[in-house]
Design a protein around this motif. Structure first.
Motif, PDB file in Angstrom:
ATOM      1  N   HIS A 102      59.596   0.153  15.395  1.00  0.00           N
ATOM      2  CA  HIS A 102      59.490   1.605  15.503  1.00  0.00           C
ATOM      3  C   HIS A 102      58.172   2.029  16.152  1.00  0.00           C
ATOM      4  N   HIS A 103      57.121   1.254  15.925  1.00  0.00           N
ATOM      5  CA  HIS A 103      55.838   1.568  16.559  1.00  0.00           C
ATOM      6  C   HIS A 103      55.973   1.515  18.077  1.00  0.00           C
ATOM      7  N   GLN A 104      56.593   0.473  18.590  1.00  0.00           N
ATOM      8  CA  GLN A 104      56.770   0.354  20.038  1.00  0.00           C
ATOM      9  C   GLN A 104      57.629   1.482  20.602  1.00  0.00           C
ATOM     10  N   VAL A 105      58.717   1.790  19.916  1.00  0.00           N
ATOM     11  CA  VAL A 105      59.602   2.854  20.401  1.00  0.00           C
ATOM     12  C   VAL A 105      58.905   4.213  20.324  1.00  0.00           C
ATOM     13  N   ASP A 106      58.142   4.443  19.263  1.00  0.00           N
ATOM     14  CA  ASP A 106      57.450   5.723  19.119  1.00  0.00           C
ATOM     15  C   ASP A 106      56.411   5.928  20.227  1.00  0.00           C
ATOM     16  N   VAL A 107      55.630   4.885  20.537  1.00  0.00           N
ATOM     17  CA  VAL A 107      54.585   5.023  21.553  1.00  0.00           C
ATOM     18  C   VAL A 107      55.173   4.974  22.965  1.00  0.00           C
ATOM     19  N   ASN A 108      56.024   3.981  23.228  1.00  0.00           N
ATOM     20  CA  ASN A 108      56.484   3.727  24.593  1.00  0.00           C
ATOM     21  C   ASN A 108      57.611   4.655  25.040  1.00  0.00           C
ATOM     22  N   VAL A 109      58.345   5.219  24.080  1.00  0.00           N
ATOM     23  CA  VAL A 109      59.506   6.045  24.428  1.00  0.00           C
ATOM     24  C   VAL A 109      59.338   7.480  23.924  1.00  0.00           C
ATOM     25  N   HIS A 110      59.229   7.648  22.614  1.00  0.00           N
ATOM     26  CA  HIS A 110      59.223   9.000  22.063  1.00  0.00           C
ATOM     27  C   HIS A 110      57.991   9.806  22.490  1.00  0.00           C
ATOM     28  N   ALA A 111      56.812   9.170  22.514  1.00  0.00           N
ATOM     29  CA  ALA A 111      55.609   9.894  22.938  1.00  0.00           C
ATOM     30  C   ALA A 111      55.703  10.308  24.395  1.00  0.00           C
TER      31      ALA A 111
END
Length: 235
Positions: A102-111
């Motif tokens: 989730h950290h990767q998706v939050d930074v790389n995608v959602h942000a």
């Protein structure tokens, strides 16, 4: 203080690695807004950029705090947005924890969504602007241990091209810079990085992409090390 006529560039993940190099590369020609979580590093970089530039300010911000992003960027107007913030937990799928995923998706995608969504309307209303995203050659290939990271970088490629088609008639350009391996702390300690690109090489590519004539767009720019068998001169 008189009003500046220089373009304003906002850089996420600015305090280290590629983001830091981009800030130093743009400082002589752009007014800067530097965004990162690490306040101490951010303050040092702000001082460095001020020496070689004119107007530099920083915003201490976690781009995964989406409410905070909306609040901090609500009244910010920029000409150039550099979506650089990114993370990687490179390990086999079954060893990747939910938190790492989730950290990767939050930074790389959602942000990427939240920061761009906050700043793009101003560009659209003024009829000029540039969104530049730091992708990766992992956005068009795969490797063992990259199930999440590679997936996020494939997303970046699709997002960037779709957004480009949506906003180009309004005078806004969208670029994606896709580096190969870059010598940053993304890699585990002890990794041989002597053959890799340096962050400054990526910063040069960003500068080229965002300073082309207004009628010209460099949409995808891939930069990679010449060869993993050839160390950089002086490395």
């Amino acid at each position: 203080m008189t009003a500046s006529t220089r373009p304003v560039a906002l850089i996420t993940g600015a305090s280290r690695g590629i983001g830091r190099a981009i800030a130093l590369r743009l400082a002589p020609t752009h007014d800067l807004i530097l965004v990162a979580r690490d306040l101490e590093r951010l303050q040092r970089l702000t001082e460095e950029c001020a020496v070689i530039g004119e107007r530099v300010r920083s915003i201490a911000l976690d781009v995964t705090d989406f409410a905070a992003v909306a609040d901090a960027l609500r009244d910010v107007q920029v000409d150039v947005l550099i979506n650089n913030a990114g993370v990687a937990h490179l390990k086999p799928f079954l060893e990747t924890t939910p938190e790492e995923w989730h950290h990767q998706v939050d930074v790389n995608v959602h942000a990427l969504y939240h920061v761009t969504r906050a700043l793009l309307p101003g560009m659209m209303s003024r009829g000029v602007g540039h969104v530049c995203i730091i992708g990766s050659t992992a956005g068009r290939n795969t490797f063992v241990g990259g199930t999440c990271y590679v997936g996020t970088k494939h997303f970046v490629m699709g997002f960037a091209e779709s957004l480009m088609l949506e906003v180009r008639d309004a005078g806004v350009g969208v670029s994606v810079i896709t580096p190969g391996s870059v010598a940053t702390d993304l890699f585990p300690e002890g990794t041989n990085t002597t053959w890799m690109l340096e962050p400054e090489n990526v910063a040069d590519a960003v500068y080229f992409a965002v300073t082309t004539p207004q009628h010209m767009l460099v949409h995808r720019l891939e930069v990679r090390p010449l060869s993993p068998k050839r160390p950089r001169p002086g490395a």
